[in-house]
Scaffold this motif. Structure first.
Motif, PDB file in Angstrom:
ATOM      1  N   LYS A 297       0.853  -1.190   0.000  1.00  0.00           N
ATOM      2  CA  LYS A 297       0.000   0.000   0.000  1.00  0.00           C
ATOM      3  C   LYS A 297       0.886   1.236   0.000  1.00  0.00           C
ATOM      4  CE  LYS A 297      -3.570  -2.280   2.725  1.00  0.00           C
ATOM      5  NZ  LYS A 297      -2.666  -3.402   3.080  1.00  0.00           N
TER       6      LYS A 297
ATOM      7  N   GLY B 266       2.837   4.372   1.054  1.00  0.00           N
ATOM      8  CA  GLY B 266       3.353   4.726   2.377  1.00  0.00           C
ATOM      9  C   GLY B 266       4.050   3.572   3.078  1.00  0.00           C
ATOM     10  N   GLN B 267       3.844   2.347   2.591  1.00  0.00           N
ATOM     11  CA  GLN B 267       4.525   1.205   3.208  1.00  0.00           C
ATOM     12  C   GLN B 267       5.991   1.148   2.772  1.00  0.00           C
ATOM     13  OE1 GLN B 267       2.029  -2.281   2.364  1.00  0.00           O
ATOM     14  NE2 GLN B 267       1.451  -2.284   4.526  1.00  0.00           N
ATOM     15  N   ILE B 268       6.773   0.366   3.511  1.00  0.00           N
ATOM     16  CA  ILE B 268       8.195   0.218   3.192  1.00  0.00           C
ATOM     17  C   ILE B 268       8.435  -1.193   2.670  1.00  0.00           C
ATOM     18  CG2 ILE B 268      10.545   0.247   4.137  1.00  0.00           C
ATOM     19  CD1 ILE B 268       9.484   2.068   6.391  1.00  0.00           C
ATOM     20  N   CYS B 269       9.193  -1.313   1.604  1.00  0.00           N
ATOM     21  CA  CYS B 269       9.669  -2.615   1.126  1.00  0.00           C
ATOM     22  C   CYS B 269      11.158  -2.676   1.464  1.00  0.00           C
ATOM     23  CB  CYS B 269       9.440  -2.766  -0.370  1.00  0.00           C
ATOM     24  SG  CYS B 269      10.040  -4.334  -1.028  1.00  0.00           S
TER      25      CYS B 269
ATOM     26  N   ALA C 250       5.043   3.113  -2.526  1.00  0.00           N
ATOM     27  CA  ALA C 250       5.750   2.607  -1.350  1.00  0.00           C
ATOM     28  C   ALA C 250       7.217   3.024  -1.431  1.00  0.00           C
ATOM     29  CB  ALA C 250       5.622   1.090  -1.262  1.00  0.00           C
ATOM     30  N   GLU C 251       7.933   2.746  -0.328  1.00  0.00           N
ATOM     31  CA  GLU C 251       9.314   3.217  -0.227  1.00  0.00           C
ATOM     32  C   GLU C 251      10.270   2.022  -0.218  1.00  0.00           C
ATOM     33  OE1 GLU C 251      12.170   4.764   3.342  1.00  0.00           O
ATOM     34  OE2 GLU C 251      10.056   5.283   3.497  1.00  0.00           O
TER      35      GLU C 251
ATOM     36  N   ASP D 128       8.982   2.796  12.752  1.00  0.00           N
ATOM     37  CA  ASP D 128       8.512   2.561  11.389  1.00  0.00           C
ATOM     38  C   ASP D 128       8.126   1.108  11.136  1.00  0.00           C
ATOM     39  OD1 ASP D 128       8.584   5.107  10.427  1.00  0.00           O
ATOM     40  OD2 ASP D 128      10.623   4.968   9.590  1.00  0.00           O
TER      41      ASP D 128
ATOM     42  N   HIS E 135       5.614  -0.759  11.812  1.00  0.00           N
ATOM     43  CA  HIS E 135       4.262  -1.059  11.304  1.00  0.00           C
ATOM     44  C   HIS E 135       4.123  -0.717   9.826  1.00  0.00           C
ATOM     45  CE1 HIS E 135       4.129   3.243  12.078  1.00  0.00           C
ATOM     46  NE2 HIS E 135       3.092   3.304  11.278  1.00  0.00           N
ATOM     47  N   ARG E 136       5.067   0.069   9.278  1.00  0.00           N
ATOM     48  CA  ARG E 136       4.976   0.453   7.859  1.00  0.00           C
ATOM     49  C   ARG E 136       5.626  -0.571   6.926  1.00  0.00           C
ATOM     50  NH1 ARG E 136       8.025   5.611   7.237  1.00  0.00           N
ATOM     51  NH2 ARG E 136       7.555   5.284   5.034  1.00  0.00           N
ATOM     52  N   VAL E 137       6.339  -1.532   7.506  1.00  0.00           N
ATOM     53  CA  VAL E 137       7.026  -2.501   6.635  1.00  0.00           C
ATOM     54  C   VAL E 137       5.992  -3.460   6.032  1.00  0.00           C
ATOM     55  CG1 VAL E 137       8.774  -4.307   6.484  1.00  0.00           C
ATOM     56  CG2 VAL E 137       9.160  -2.312   7.958  1.00  0.00           C
ATOM     57  N   GLY E 138       5.830  -3.401   4.723  1.00  0.00           N
ATOM     58  CA  GLY E 138       4.814  -4.206   4.058  1.00  0.00           C
ATOM     59  C   GLY E 138       5.366  -5.449   3.385  1.00  0.00           C
TER      60      GLY E 138
END
Ligand SMILES: *Cc1c(COP(=O)(O)O)cnc(C)c1O
Length: 475
Positions: free
Chosen positions: A116, A118-121, A139-140, A175, A177-180
């Motif tokens: 999604k 805003g998520q981080i890869c 994503a980032e 961060d 919770h942002r790791v997707g």
């Protein structure tokens, strides 16, 4: 010490050959000028030895071509699809396999279905198209290579690993919770073709399970990684490359694979998945954008070549000879006075252009300069992996943040060039190493915003008129 020919002996002989163009020096100079000094813009018939990429450039086998003749081109449920599914399903152990026309199509489908905005890869190192596809979904991409990777000269066996401590602190930090997605690239193409150890892949799996983050492999070179694991990781010494590759796939939740490398074919790829819901989302996207789920943008004859290719690529005799041939090439180049990223991997040799050309500063693009010189002197095409590819530029295309290293990648197509071709490349490099100061720097003329290295145009800072022309300040 010469490498024992019993180690470099390829387990095949050559049945079909293709002539290679040999141009004069003036023809090469003109060709490069017309290409905007970007080897990506050269015509293939202007190139003598093409080491730009190992992707889709390999030679197929008689068995692959025989299988291709049996290709079933039915729109749905083709026999060739089931042959492909059997081979790839068996190799990876994943219950769901989706075919795609090449790796980046798989990346796009997986990321749009999983990530999604805003998520981080997180990755050991994102490959260039992977990086771009993560950004395209908002994503980032974040690279966490292991600290050992920063020392190009050390002979650490697994410099492709991810930094486990950094991954854990990201996952447990603000961060987290942002790791997707965590995506492990095997081998680590962006970082000197260095392999990833099974211990590292296993530890990433534990962290991902603990933090409920999907864990995927970007496994374009699954067989070459497996070979290096078998050579360098004691616990896997008695495993076959196929067993090691299978175990690696089993450690993750799924994979995206470009089969243009270890599929020993010109085109192809797949997504492997465990999760049924994710499979359904990816499949809908696949049908809308690539093709029905039993061909995914591939022809039946491609699926046949690929099914046979993934079987041939794990042959220990093939992998051992290819690894030994690259090691021998590295040795010749090192003896000629050109340093390479240590230890040598399999699919490419990475030249340390920054060290060979200290008279060129990063904003004169020493890696690119060396690549252009290899073309001018020997008709050799290769890829820069330095400030031109990775550096930060301002609006006027001037370099503001240099890349950490100025490298040149000599990618080695599979089953295409003999050791004699590689000796030729080493000889051209040896000539450059004898008088490196004649190599001119470059400046950017025009540049696209995304994936710059493919379309950038440049010009030489000083016309390199002869072997003694000196450009840039003396170190
Ligand atoms: C080549 C490659 C890709 C992209 O695959 P294509 O088939 O070129 O689209 C992705 N990841 C890695 C590590 C690769 O080497």
């Amino acid at each position: 010490m010469p490498v024992d020919p019993r180690r470099t002996l390829p387990p095949y002989r050559i049945k079909v050959v293709e002539p290679i163009p040999i141009l004069g020096a003036e023809e090469r100079r003109l060709a490069l000028e017309q290409a905007g000094y970007n080897p990506f813009n050269l015509r293939a018939d202007q190139i003598t030895i093409d080491l730009l990429s190992d992707s889709g450039t390999g030679a197929t086998s008689a068995q692959q071509e025989a299988a291709a003749a049996l290709g079933d081109e039915s729109y749905a449920g083709a026999r060739s699809w089931f042959r492909f599914l059997d081979e790839v399903g068996d190799l990876t152990g994943y219950p769901h396999i989706l075919p795609v026309h090449q790796g980046r199509a798989g990346e796009r489908i997986l990321f749009t279905s999983l990530l999604k905005p805003g998520q981080i890869c997180v990755s050991n190192t994102h490959f260039d198209t992977t990086h771009a596809n993560v950004k395209l979904v908002g994503a980032e991409p974040r690279d966490l290579p292991c600290p050992e990777a920063a020392d190009l000269d050390s002979s650490e066996p697994f410099k492709g690993n991810i930094d486990l401590a950094a991954l854990e602190s990201l996952l447990t930090g603000p961060d987290g919770h942002r790791v997707g997605l965590v995506l492990m690239t095997i081998t680590n193409n962006g970082l000197g073709a260095q392999p990833v150890s099974m211990a590292n892949l296993e530890a990433v799996g534990e962290l991902c399970r603990r933090h409920r983050v999907p864990y995927f492999l970007d496994a374009a070179r699954f067989a070459e990684n497996a070979w290096l694991v078998g050579q360098r990781e004691a616990a896997y010494r008695d495993w076959t490359p196929r067993q090691i590759a299978n175990r690696a796939f089993q450690l993750a939740d799924g994979c995206v694979v470009s089969l243009k490398k270890d599929g020993l074919s010109a085109i192809g790829g797949f997504i492997g998945l465990r999760d049924g819901d994710l499979h359904a989302r990816c499949e809908a996207n696949l049908i809308a954008t690539e093709g029905f789920s039993t061909y995914g943008g591939l022809a039946g004859h491609d699926l046949e070549r690929l099914a046979q290719g993934v079987r041939e690529v794990v042959d220990p005799a093939y992998l051992g000879a290819r690894a030994a041939s690259t090691a021998r090439f590295a040795q010749l180049v090192n003896e000629a006075g050109v340093e390479t990223v240590q230890p040598a991997g399999i699919h490419a040799l990475y030249l340390n252009a920054g060290r060979l050309l200290p008279h060129l500063s990063p904003d004169q693009f020493p890696g690119h300069s060396l690549g252009c010189q290899l073309y001018l002197d020997g008709g050799i095409r290769c890829a820069e992996l330095g400030s031109l590819y990775l550096g930060g530029l301002d609006e006027q295309h001037r370099l503001v943040t240099p890349a950490p290293f100025e490298l040149v990648r000599l990618a080695i197509p599979r089953r295409v060039y003999t050791d004699t071709h590689l000796e030729y490349v080493a000889a051209i490099l040896a000539d450059i190493a004898k008088d490196p100061e004649r190599v001119s720097g470059y400046r950017i003329v025009s540049s696209p915003p995304l994936l710059r290295h493919f379309k950038v145009r440049l010009e030489p800072l000083a016309a390199a008129t002869g072997p003694t022309t000196r450009v840039g300040p003396k170190p």
